[in-house]
Design a protein around this motif. Sequence first.
Motif, PDB file in Angstrom:
ATOM      1  N   ASP A 131      23.790 -24.291 -18.195  1.00  7.77           N
ATOM      2  CA  ASP A 131      24.103 -24.618 -19.447  1.00  7.77           C
ATOM      3  C   ASP A 131      22.979 -24.582 -20.656  1.00  7.77           C
ATOM      4  O   ASP A 131      21.558 -24.650 -20.227  1.00  7.77           O
ATOM      5  N   HIS A 135      29.751 -15.547 -17.352  1.00  4.31           N
ATOM      6  CA  HIS A 135      30.575 -16.385 -16.207  1.00  4.31           C
ATOM      7  C   HIS A 135      31.776 -15.965 -16.086  1.00  4.31           C
ATOM      8  O   HIS A 135      32.364 -15.685 -15.010  1.00  4.31           O
ATOM      9  N   HIS A 171      28.268 -16.891  -8.578  1.00  9.55           N
ATOM     10  CA  HIS A 171      27.104 -16.965  -9.584  1.00  9.55           C
ATOM     11  C   HIS A 171      26.904 -18.590  -9.958  1.00  9.55           C
ATOM     12  O   HIS A 171      27.637 -19.455  -9.719  1.00  9.55           O
ATOM     13  N   ILE A 185      33.665 -24.744 -18.360  1.00 11.34           N
ATOM     14  CA  ILE A 185      33.825 -24.856 -17.119  1.00 11.34           C
ATOM     15  C   ILE A 185      34.648 -25.952 -16.694  1.00 11.34           C
ATOM     16  O   ILE A 185      35.471 -25.970 -15.724  1.00 11.34           O
ATOM     17  N   THR A 232      37.524 -23.621 -15.472  1.00 12.14           N
ATOM     18  CA  THR A 232      36.840 -22.900 -14.257  1.00 12.14           C
ATOM     19  C   THR A 232      36.401 -23.690 -13.005  1.00 12.14           C
ATOM     20  O   THR A 232      35.819 -23.084 -12.037  1.00 12.14           O
ATOM     21  N   LEU A 244      31.819 -20.476  -8.413  1.00 14.33           N
ATOM     22  CA  LEU A 244      30.747 -21.032  -9.186  1.00 14.33           C
ATOM     23  C   LEU A 244      29.966 -21.711  -8.405  1.00 14.33           C
ATOM     24  O   LEU A 244      30.468 -22.782  -7.718  1.00 14.33           O
ATOM     25  N   ALA A 266      25.880 -21.030 -13.154  1.00 16.09           N
ATOM     26  CA  ALA A 266      26.140 -21.115 -14.665  1.00 16.09           C
ATOM     27  C   ALA A 266      25.012 -22.179 -15.263  1.00 16.09           C
ATOM     28  O   ALA A 266      25.313 -23.236 -15.027  1.00 16.09           O
ATOM     29  N   LEU A 286      29.022 -24.027 -22.340  1.00 15.76           N
ATOM     30  CA  LEU A 286      29.201 -23.751 -20.932  1.00 15.76           C
ATOM     31  C   LEU A 286      29.681 -24.750 -19.822  1.00 15.76           C
ATOM     32  O   LEU A 286      30.743 -24.408 -19.293  1.00 15.76           O
ATOM     33  N   THR A 346      23.268 -17.176 -14.928  1.00 15.59           N
ATOM     34  CA  THR A 346      23.520 -16.858 -16.206  1.00 15.59           C
ATOM     35  C   THR A 346      23.541 -17.941 -17.052  1.00 15.59           C
ATOM     36  O   THR A 346      23.901 -19.122 -16.736  1.00 15.59           O
ATOM     37  N   ASP A 347      23.258 -17.910 -18.370  1.00 11.43           N
ATOM     38  CA  ASP A 347      23.637 -19.116 -19.239  1.00 11.43           C
ATOM     39  C   ASP A 347      24.390 -18.485 -20.399  1.00 11.43           C
ATOM     40  O   ASP A 347      24.396 -19.136 -21.452  1.00 11.43           O
TER      41      ASP A 347
END
Length: 73
Positions: A50, A36, A46, A60, A64, A70, A48, A56, A30-31
């Motif tokens: 950017d 996320h 997942h 992060i 996270t 991640l 992520a 994002l 995902t972006d």
Amino acid sequence: MPRPAHYERLARARVARGLTLLSRGRQIVTDRLHAHILALLLGIPHVALDNEYGKLSAYIAAWTAPSPLLLRE
């Protein structure tokens, strides 16, 4: 003029749709920041990706990054 309850129903429906969609995957790419966050809450590994202004990756890095869910690009 729509009442707050109308917006509440719309918001809940969108979250439910997103949860249903994300829950179907074993891994997600995902972006989107909300995807996320939902993937973390659902316990789904997942990646992520950017965007050009780094929203994002900044989130992060601040919150996270240590998560084993991640996956790195």
